[in-house]
Design a protein around this motif. Structure first.
Motif, PDB file in Angstrom:
ATOM      1  N   THR A 134       0.830  -1.200   0.000  1.00 33.46           N
ATOM      2  CA  THR A 134       0.000   0.000   0.000  1.00 33.46           C
ATOM      3  C   THR A 134       0.867   1.253   0.000  1.00 33.46           C
ATOM      4  OG1 THR A 134      -0.169   0.105   2.415  1.00 33.46           O
ATOM      5  CG2 THR A 134      -1.934  -1.078   1.233  1.00 33.46           C
ATOM      6  N   ALA A 135       0.255   2.347  -0.408  1.00 33.36           N
ATOM      7  CA  ALA A 135       0.891   3.655  -0.349  1.00 33.36           C
ATOM      8  C   ALA A 135      -0.148   4.667   0.128  1.00 33.36           C
ATOM      9  CB  ALA A 135       1.435   4.060  -1.714  1.00 33.36           C
ATOM     10  N   LEU A 136       0.305   5.677   0.840  1.00 28.98           N
ATOM     11  CA  LEU A 136      -0.548   6.754   1.312  1.00 28.98           C
ATOM     12  C   LEU A 136      -0.098   8.033   0.630  1.00 28.98           C
ATOM     13  CD1 LEU A 136      -2.725   7.862   3.296  1.00 28.98           C
ATOM     14  CD2 LEU A 136      -0.841   8.223   4.921  1.00 28.98           C
ATOM     15  N   ALA A 137      -1.060   8.742   0.039  1.00 28.63           N
ATOM     16  CA  ALA A 137      -0.751  10.002  -0.629  1.00 28.63           C
ATOM     17  C   ALA A 137      -1.739  11.067  -0.177  1.00 28.63           C
ATOM     18  CB  ALA A 137      -0.818   9.837  -2.143  1.00 28.63           C
ATOM     19  N   GLU A 138      -1.354  12.318  -0.381  1.00 28.50           N
ATOM     20  CA  GLU A 138      -2.251  13.436  -0.130  1.00 28.50           C
ATOM     21  C   GLU A 138      -2.292  14.302  -1.368  1.00 28.50           C
ATOM     22  OE1 GLU A 138      -1.131  16.330   2.795  1.00 28.50           O
ATOM     23  OE2 GLU A 138       0.789  16.719   1.853  1.00 28.50           O
ATOM     24  N   ALA A 139      -3.341  15.100  -1.463  1.00 30.81           N
ATOM     25  CA  ALA A 139      -3.441  16.069  -2.541  1.00 30.81           C
ATOM     26  C   ALA A 139      -4.119  17.325  -2.006  1.00 30.81           C
ATOM     27  CB  ALA A 139      -4.223  15.509  -3.727  1.00 30.81           C
ATOM     28  N   ARG A 140      -3.674  18.453  -2.499  1.00 26.28           N
ATOM     29  CA  ARG A 140      -4.219  19.756  -2.113  1.00 26.28           C
ATOM     30  C   ARG A 140      -4.753  20.440  -3.359  1.00 26.28           C
ATOM     31  NH1 ARG A 140       0.319  22.736  -0.849  1.00 26.28           N
ATOM     32  NH2 ARG A 140       1.492  21.162  -1.964  1.00 26.28           N
ATOM     33  N   LEU A 141      -5.977  20.976  -3.272  1.00 24.85           N
ATOM     34  CA  LEU A 141      -6.549  21.760  -4.358  1.00 24.85           C
ATOM     35  C   LEU A 141      -6.323  23.226  -4.019  1.00 24.85           C
ATOM     36  CD1 LEU A 141      -8.147  21.437  -7.044  1.00 24.85           C
ATOM     37  CD2 LEU A 141     -10.194  21.965  -5.712  1.00 24.85           C
ATOM     38  N   LEU A 142      -5.628  23.938  -4.925  1.00 22.89           N
ATOM     39  CA  LEU A 142      -5.203  25.319  -4.680  1.00 22.89           C
ATOM     40  C   LEU A 142      -5.714  26.240  -5.771  1.00 22.89           C
ATOM     41  CD1 LEU A 142      -1.465  24.429  -3.987  1.00 22.89           C
ATOM     42  CD2 LEU A 142      -3.223  24.860  -2.258  1.00 22.89           C
ATOM     43  N   ASP A 143      -6.011  27.490  -5.390  1.00 23.31           N
ATOM     44  CA  ASP A 143      -6.357  28.486  -6.402  1.00 23.31           C
ATOM     45  C   ASP A 143      -5.081  29.166  -6.881  1.00 23.31           C
ATOM     46  OD1 ASP A 143      -5.705  30.431  -4.458  1.00 23.31           O
ATOM     47  OD2 ASP A 143      -7.772  31.095  -4.192  1.00 23.31           O
ATOM     48  N   GLU A 144      -5.225  30.178  -7.743  1.00 25.63           N
ATOM     49  CA  GLU A 144      -4.049  30.847  -8.313  1.00 25.63           C
ATOM     50  C   GLU A 144      -3.226  31.596  -7.278  1.00 25.63           C
ATOM     51  OE1 GLU A 144      -5.849  32.990 -11.634  1.00 25.63           O
ATOM     52  OE2 GLU A 144      -5.158  31.407 -12.979  1.00 25.63           O
ATOM     53  N   ALA A 145      -3.826  31.929  -6.129  1.00 26.88           N
ATOM     54  CA  ALA A 145      -3.108  32.590  -5.038  1.00 26.88           C
ATOM     55  C   ALA A 145      -2.591  31.573  -4.018  1.00 26.88           C
ATOM     56  CB  ALA A 145      -4.013  33.610  -4.356  1.00 26.88           C
ATOM     57  N   ASP A 146      -2.643  30.287  -4.360  1.00 25.25           N
ATOM     58  CA  ASP A 146      -2.213  29.190  -3.487  1.00 25.25           C
ATOM     59  C   ASP A 146      -3.035  29.061  -2.210  1.00 25.25           C
ATOM     60  OD1 ASP A 146      -0.343  28.122  -5.207  1.00 25.25           O
ATOM     61  OD2 ASP A 146       1.335  29.252  -4.353  1.00 25.25           O
TER      62      ASP A 146
END
Length: 164
Positions: A134-146
């Motif tokens: 298994t692997a654990l990952a994360e993701a962040r959704l960002l706008d143009e200003a981060d």
């Protein structure tokens, strides 16, 4: 009067048959370079793979009203698809030849609404931990200003791909 949108995609079996033939990073770089077709979901949503490196993947999308839910903002499923893609491809980028993955779960936290007038949003995925199965990952959704719009974690199952 109704609105319409048309788009094209390529045969998904072309890319699917290349999975596991090289490393996961090589596979994703072939898609990024346009030598392998992007998956049809990318054309459906208007989502692009912008960056890929070992343990890292970035997708972007310029939200439009075609992504809206009935309350006038981008549907959470669009966020989730972008976050799942970024986290999953971050994991895929770490895999050696002959290995594949599939998402086991995706936990999403929606923090801010996304609207069509806000410009491009990016889903930035990274691997947090990886083992044999298994692997654990994360993701962040960002706008143009981060600014952080949403966050997700994903557990992926790793498995050998049978030789063709």
């Amino acid at each position: 009067m109704g609105r319409s949108r048309t788009y094209d995609w390529q045969d998904p079996s072309i890319s699917a048959s290349a999975v596991g033939q090289g490393s996961g990073l090589d596979f994703l770089r072939e898609i990024l370079a346009g030598r392998l077709p992007a998956p049809p979901i990318a054309a459906t949503l208007g989502m692009d793979l912008d960056e890929v490196d070992h343990g890292h993947a970035v997708f972007s999308l310029t939200p439009g009203e075609e992504h809206y839910n009935p309350i006038g903002s981008v549907h959470g499923g669009i966020y989730a698809t972008m976050l799942d893609s970024a986290a999953g491809c971050a994991v895929q980028s770490t895999l050696p030849q002959g290995m594949g993955y599939t998402s086991l779960d995706l936990a999403v936290k929606f923090l801010r609404p996304v609207k069509a007038d806000m410009g491009k949003v990016r889903a930035v995925g990274s691997v947090l931990s990886s083992g044999r199965r298994t692997a654990l990952a994360e993701a962040r959704l960002l706008d143009e200003a981060d600014r952080l719009l949403a966050h997700a974690t994903s557990t992926c199952m790793l498995f050998p791909i049978p030789a063709a």
